[in-house]
Enzyme design. Structure first.
Site, mmCIF file in Angstrom:
data_model
loop_
_atom_site.group_PDB
_atom_site.id
_atom_site.type_symbol
_atom_site.label_atom_id
_atom_site.label_comp_id
_atom_site.label_asym_id
_atom_site.label_seq_id
_atom_site.Cartn_x
_atom_site.Cartn_y
_atom_site.Cartn_z
ATOM 1 N N CYS A 234 -6.007 0.254 3.958
ATOM 2 C CA CYS A 234 -7.574 0.344 3.586
ATOM 3 C C CYS A 234 -7.756 1.611 2.880
ATOM 4 O O CYS A 234 -8.723 2.225 2.628
ATOM 5 C CB CYS A 234 -8.251 0.770 5.002
ATOM 6 S SG CYS A 234 -8.215 -0.613 6.168
ATOM 7 N N ASP A 235 -6.914 1.647 1.839
ATOM 8 C CA ASP A 235 -6.873 2.883 0.801
ATOM 9 C C ASP A 235 -7.136 2.096 -0.574
ATOM 10 O O ASP A 235 -6.273 1.338 -0.909
ATOM 11 C CB ASP A 235 -5.841 3.736 0.838
ATOM 12 C CG ASP A 235 -5.867 5.079 -0.024
ATOM 13 O OD1 ASP A 235 -6.291 4.715 -1.153
ATOM 14 O OD2 ASP A 235 -5.558 6.116 0.497
#
Ligand SMILES: *Cc1c(COP(=O)(O)O)cnc(C)c1O
Length: 387
Positions: free
Chosen positions: A335-336
């Site tokens: 989720c980066d």
């Protein structure tokens, strides 16, 4: 010089791997390393390097099986930390075969290494020499020179080394500290695709070498570092021819140096490994989106750090490669938002690619397992299997 047929070589290289991969199930991204291929690469580099001694750069792939095979072959090792030294010793390397090549070392680690019989250390600053003198009195040191001109795909220029003037001062200082200054090291930059690309760096370094000799230093060690390339789609010279050419360029400029060290990392192990990954999602952000987004179960934080700046472009393979292809933005699963692998230059992937498809990432034996986070976002770190 002879260019090698990269296609043929790539196919040779993958056959043993591919058989194993085809017959196996993997429940997470896995790097499969063919140890025979590592051996083949060692032998080719060793033949090309001639009288230079190989010190394998352990950080490229520290799998115990890789170290074991290289110990058996008589390789020496460039270690960057207590952990790497301890690994090499535990796999049977002798202390005299290990150099402590990091220019940034903890005093306690220097003392620890010295106690275990390591006698060769790198430095590029006064304070580092002081640490070595205090914790490894009388040790041999080589001074790392900065390489200002690198044509590498993954340059290492700024962080390590010092300039010529400083390097000469450091040789004197090492002597004042009762250390034994034996020579210089440098790194031309990782993934330097053609041997000719070493010329500007070697020309500059040879001047410093000469200046040191003129100043009365009896230099006996030239450490030419790494930089030996792997095949990532752009043509590279065959390892033996490449290494032989580098040695020819070195000999022309440095003459008869007593000890030459070479520290291949990438060139030793990259082509011996393939990562087995899986496609997790194929999507478009809108009806008008030109490119598909393809998300893999491996990304920037789970082993593919060298896609940073899209510097290293890995070759991908799927079972649908005979189908028509289209451009895709390739991303990892975390989720980066930095976890995007290739966007500026999209990759071509089959139009039928879908979630669950296996994706092979070729020539990923170097700088992948060690760059994998332990479990960012709960994704498991890259698994390694040696065959
Ligand atoms: C990383 C490193 C190497 C290996 O470099 P490659 O480009 O992978 O061959 C060699 N020497 C030192 C000092 C290094 O830090």
């Amino acid at each position: 010089m002879t260019l090698h047929n990269t296609h043929l070589r790539a196919q040779d290289a993958v056959s043993r791997l591919d058989t194993f991969i085809a017959l196996s199930d993997f429940d997470r991204p896995t790097l499969v390393v063919d140890l025979d291929r590592v051996e083949q690469q060692y032998r080719a580099l060793d033949a090309g390097l001639g009288r230079a001694q190989i010190h394998y750069a352990v950080k490229a792939n520290p799998a115990e099986e890789v170290i074991d095979r290289l110990v058996t072959l008589g390789s020496h090792f460039d270690a960057a930390s207590k952990g790497e030294i301890s690994l090499c010793l535990s796999r049977g390397a002798k202390a005299h075969q290990i150099s402590f090549g990091n220019t940034i070392k903890k005093p306690s680690d220097i003392a620890w290494a010295w106690d275990r019989g390591i006698t060769l250390f790198a430095a590029d600053a006064e304070e580092e020499l002081e640490k070595i003198a205090e914790n490894a009195p009388g040790a041999q040191v080589y001074i790392r020179l900065i390489v200002e001109v690198s044509e590498a795909d993954w340059p290492l220029t700024r962080k390590f080394g010092c300039d010529a003037t400083k390097a000469l001062e450091l040789l004197d200082y090492a002597r004042d500290l009762c250390l034994e200054p034996v020579g210089f090291s440098f790194h031309v930059g990782s993934q330097t695709r053609r041997a000719e690309m070493w010329i500007p760096a070697l020309d500059a370094l040879a001047q410093t070498w000469k200046a040191a000799q003129d100043a009365g230093h009896d230099l006996s060690v030239l450490n030419i570092g790494g930089g030996f390339p792997a095949f990532y789609g752009e043509e590279v010279d065959a390892p033996e021819a490449y290494a032989a050419k580098v040695m020819e360029l070195v000999t022309e400029r440095f003459g008869d140096v007593r000890h030459i060290m070479a520290e291949p990392g990438r060139g030793m192990v990259a082509e011996a490994g393939t990562i087995v990954a899986e496609c997790m999602l194929v999507s478009r952000k809108s009806e008008r989106d030109l490119h598909r987004w393809v998300y893999l179960d491996i990304g920037r934080f789970s082993g593919l750090a060298e896609t940073e700046g899209e510097a290293i472009r890995y070759q991908l393979e799927t079972a649908r490669d005979h189908e028509a292809t289209g451009p895709c933005i390739l991303a990892g699963p975390s989720c980066d938002s930095a976890d995007v692998l290739y966007e500026k230059r999209p990759v071509q992937l089959p139009v039928g690619l879908k979630s669950g498809d296996r994706v092979l990432i070729r020539n990923t034996g170097a700088y992948t397992s060690t760059y994998s986070s332990v479990g960012f976002n709960g994704f498991p770190p890259l698994d390694v299997v040696c065959i």
